[in-house]
Structure formats: C-alpha cells, structure tokens
Design a protein around this motif. Sequence first.
Motif, short mmCIF file in Angstrom:
data_model
loop_
_atom_site.label_atom_id
_atom_site.label_comp_id
_atom_site.label_asym_id
_atom_site.label_seq_id
_atom_site.Cartn_x
_atom_site.Cartn_y
_atom_site.Cartn_z
N TYR A 81 40.09 59.49 29.42
CA TYR A 81 39.77 58.14 29.88
C TYR A 81 38.66 58.16 30.94
O TYR A 81 37.81 57.27 30.99
CB TYR A 81 41.00 57.47 30.49
N ARG A 148 44.02 53.84 35.65
CA ARG A 148 42.79 53.28 35.09
C ARG A 148 42.44 51.95 35.75
O ARG A 148 41.29 51.69 36.09
CB ARG A 148 42.94 53.08 33.58
N GLU A 156 35.70 52.11 32.49
CA GLU A 156 35.88 51.99 31.04
C GLU A 156 34.59 52.17 30.27
O GLU A 156 34.60 52.17 29.03
CB GLU A 156 36.50 50.64 30.70
N ARG A 543 36.78 45.07 31.75
CA ARG A 543 37.42 46.20 31.07
C ARG A 543 37.44 45.97 29.56
O ARG A 543 37.21 46.90 28.78
CB ARG A 543 38.83 46.40 31.61
N THR A 547 35.16 48.20 26.74
CA THR A 547 35.79 48.94 25.65
C THR A 547 35.45 48.34 24.29
O THR A 547 35.94 48.82 23.26
CB THR A 547 37.32 48.97 25.82
#
Length: 661
Positions: A81, A148, A156, A543, A547
């Motif tokens: 991650y 995260r 991210e 985020r 992604t």
Amino acid sequence: MPRRRRSPLPILSLFVVAVGYLVAISSPPGASAAPAAAPQLVPKPVSMTVGTGGFTITRQTHIVAEQESASRAVAADLAAYLRPATGYRLPIVSGPGRERDIRLELGDAPGLSPSQAAEGYVLDASPDGVNLAADTAHGLFNGIQTIRQLLPAWIESQATARGPWTIPSVHIVDYPRYAYRGFMLDIARHFQTPETVMRLIDEASAYKINTLHLHVSDDQGFRIVINGFPNLTDIGSQGSVGTDGRTMDPGGFWTQRDYRRVVAYAVAHFMSVVPEVDSPGHNNAVIMSEYDDAANPLLSGHPQDINCSVNNPPQWNFTGDVGFSAMCPESENSLTIYEAIITQLSAMSTSPYYHLGGDEVPSTVLSQDRYAAFLNAEMPLVTAQGKAPMGWAELAGPGTNPPAGSVAEYWNPASGTSPDTATAHEAVAKSMKIVMAPANHAYLDQKYAPNTPPNLGLTWACRRGCDVDQFYNWDPGSYVTGVTDQDVIGVEGAMWGETVRDLSEVQYMVFPRLIALSEVGWTPQAARDPADFLPRLAAQGPRLTLTGTNFHPTREVPWRLDLTVTPGVRAVGGDVNGTLASLSAPGMPAGSITVSIDWGDGKTSPGTVSGTPATPTSVNGLFTISADHHYTHHGFFDVTISASAPGRPDAVVQVPVGWGS
C-alpha cells in the motif's frame, strides 16, 4: 497512550538539478509540536485519543513482523500500500526492530474481549514509531486500513508523490459492532468479470467490509460452471437484462477456477464469500438450461418436471421482471440439480453460510406449503456441506424449518411496527439470526435522487432517492420493533445488477454509500453522528480518485479541494515550466476552479487547470495544475499555489524553489 515527542530537529535538504536547484524542506519524526486535528477516519473507531506530534515514514523505516507469523502477510500488504506513493523500500524485518519503525504484533492486543479480539486491534503511534497489535491476522489487516487513512490522502497515489508521510500521534482501540458486514454483488442480471469483482474486493475491504455475497444466478443468467450440468452455463449464461436476442450484451460465465481465484483473493483481503443461487424462484436460467436436458445421466425421467413457472414450456425473459419462475418441489430432478450446485459451490467457498435466496415467489406460482416444501428439502443439502442456511427473510415464513444457526436477510423497507415487518418477527420466533439489509437503507441499486443518475438505478424502494443520509441514518438494532442487537449479526449493502453493465457503473452506485454502511456496521451506535460523519466521508474523496474508484459526488457531502505538489518541480535557467501540482476536486468542473500562483518574487499568475471532465455517471478524475514562470535573479523562492472553488475552502500548498549560479 502516545508518548511525548522528541525535540524538533529541522533539516534543510538541497538537491542540485540541471543548472539550478530545487530546495525541499523536510522534518524528522516528531518535528511538529502543534496538537493534531482529529484524523478523518471511516469507519469511526471505537476509541481514539490524539496526542502531540506524529511519526513520519522515511527511507529508513522498516516494517517489523515475525518471520513465521501470519502477521508477515499483513506486513507485506501494508508495504504494498505504501511503497508506490512514498517511493521507499520499506523492508519487512523480524526481530526487535528499532525506534521509528512500524511494528505489527500478533497475539498481544491488551484490553480486548474474546469477541472484540476476533477483528479488533490496538494502534499506538508516536514520534518514536507505530505499534499495531491484534490477536488475529484479521485484526492486523483492519489496523493497516486505519494506518492508510491516518496518512495524507496522497498515500494512495500509484506514482511517487511528495510527502512528508506523517501519522499523527494516536492511541486507538477498535473493534466492530457487528461480525457480519457485507457487500452483495449481482453478477447474474449483468455479467461481471472476476477482475471486476476483485477490484471491488480491494475497495470494500479498505473500509473493513468482511463479507462478499455473490448472487450468481437469476432469471437472466447462470454464471458459474457446475460439473455434470454443462447446460447451466452453455445455455444459461448467454444473456443479461436487456439482451433480448441482441449481441451487445451477451452475458458470460466463470469457470470454477475463476471462482476459486476470486475466493482466494477475497481470503487474502479477509473477506469470506457467500454464494447464492436463488430458489425456488428467480431461476428461469436454470429451467431454460435443464428443461430439455434429457440426455443428462444425472437426471431421471423427463426433466421438464422441474418447471413450475408461469410459462409452460418456459420462455426466456430478459427484462427486469420478477416472480414468474419457480422450480417444482415435487420433482426429484429439481433437487438433483440444486444438490450439485450447493455441493460444488459450498466446497469452493469460505463463508460458514450458503445463501438459498427464497424471495419473491408469489402464491399464484407456488403455494406457501409447496414453497416451504422446497426449502425444507433444500436446507439439509446445505447443512450436509457443513454450512448454515442463509436466505432472504421469506425463508422464515410459515411451514419452513430452518436448522439452528440459520440466517434471515431482512430486505423489506418496512420498519417499526408495520405489518410488513412480519418476516423479521418470524425469523426471531424461529431462533434465526438476522442480517439487516432494508432496501431503503441498504440497496445500492436505488437512485441517489429522482433522475440521478440517469439511466442507472431503480426507484421502487426510494421514490425520493436514497442518498448517503438514508444509508447512514438508521439503526439496525432498533429498525424493526422487537428485533434487537441480540438478534442482528450484521448489515449488508446489496448491488443488484439490472441497470449496471460494467465496473465503472457499479462503482458509481456503490460509492460513497457503501462507506456509510461500513460505519453503520462497525461503529457503536452511540458514537455515530451525521454531522461528524459527512466531513470524514468528504476526506475520502481524494483517496477514491487516487485509486481510480468512480463514485457519485453527492451534494450531501462537503467534498473539498486537496492539493499536492508534483515531485521534481525545479527552476532550470530561471524557468519553471509544466505541471506544478495535482488537485482532487470531486464534483467540480475545471471551469469552476481558480488557481493562483505566488512565485515568491513579487509576481503572481493564474494556473491552468486540466483534467478529465465528469459525466452524469462518472466523477471527474484528478486535475493537474500547470504554469510557466521566469525568475530574473538567483535566489530561493517560496512558491505558493492556491486553489479555490465556489462553496469550498481554499487549498494551499507551498514548494520552495531555488535558482543558483
């Protein structure tokens, strides 16, 4: 509790580039003494105390996990991650580790009860390092999802981004309200590939969803190969809602290898998979496949005896109609087909439950006693595979005999003391547990608002629309009078597939509403507050965009502007050219965003905002901000980039740029 910070030791780093200099200012762990704002976490933890300062991940940071422990795989997940955005190696090591490392400890989470410890974790972050402790690997995995979100949103990014990567000092004790937190995906009405489902597993598990319920068969399609019954996919998989003989939407199916691959991927994300083949209704694809399968040695006599549908002989119906098909309970062939399906899907699935369906069989198609007879014959096939029967709440109706451990999924919008809540009361009376999925609070296929989005979504449960507020503002433990938390094991968001054809459309309907539902299932009811939730949900905007997750930028959420400087901004021969920053601005067209750049030499100019425009069913992607400037003299310049949009707080970032001889 967070420990006291170390004394600040600011460092000035000078990077020589081409014929000029780029100056980047960074600070070691613990450099900031200001109290941190409360981290914007979803779902909200059970308990969180925010301290002073924070821990900054650097190139020297290790992730510590024991060599022979299940924590090792979770440590690898965490490294995966964090590596792309940071550009750091983040090696995984065993042993005592050092200060300023991230440590994952398995089997040492003080203060958690046995039930809390199944998925709970304790997280401590301070300037000296991060310690994540849990009794299970699942708990550690939940904890790294929190890590995260404790980091800046640009963690991210799949390309190297500009830090610093600082986790605020916190002490978190966290565990779920409900053990079952599900996401149902219908791949029967419109076929979805294994890759699409695995992408959704990534996205749902990030918010601590732990169950994937796959609706793999319905009137319009059967999607998983079943050995011994090749017609189920050779014939039954060829259509979708709206096909009507056209080739633009031909359907499809998974092999058993595909199914195992998805199950394994879910397991790696600590999600169990519940398969569902609806019965005795919603199965026209099964009937159309096996009605003429006279050559199949597993079927006896005339397989036409399986059909108790409205149409005899059966006919394909690729509309969204329901309630017209049913398997005959008196037919041995019906149970032979379902025994093969149950046996094979159960063997490949990880959940303790197998979902029988059981909904929407009108009494004009099967009387209640015939309906109950089918389910009573089918449920022992499930228990024989070591699974507990699960079904829509009609499964608890008159005449059925669900065994101990069975689960009813309550989907009716009715609440309180309404007569339409009868199925929930019947389930409690039969000692069944309940998964709450009332359609007006949990059906992800419903439109957000009238005509929104266009061409996607249904309205039968949400005439005025079901936006984030509907998904958040309810309590599963008191929704139906007489059904309490003692009866409820969890919640589930259901993404029915009549109107969605691909991953982007599924994502647009699922997010951000599934995030709201994740908090309903995780966070104690007393700790939830809509006024507090919406800003935390807004923080998920960058985020999601980073992604590549499509979502509906609902106006209920105060989406914000988030800026980050592009790594490598530099002055070459006094000139700064090209992309200076990236901007996340959900729901805001480029024309509504104004960017001003103060170059630090007394001059200011506008920035150019460019990016992928939004459509009625896609959120805008990330924007880039570019500009050109020429410095007339050598020196160090604090460049300030400011972005503004109507109704949103400004976003401001700074990048020190130097030009030397």
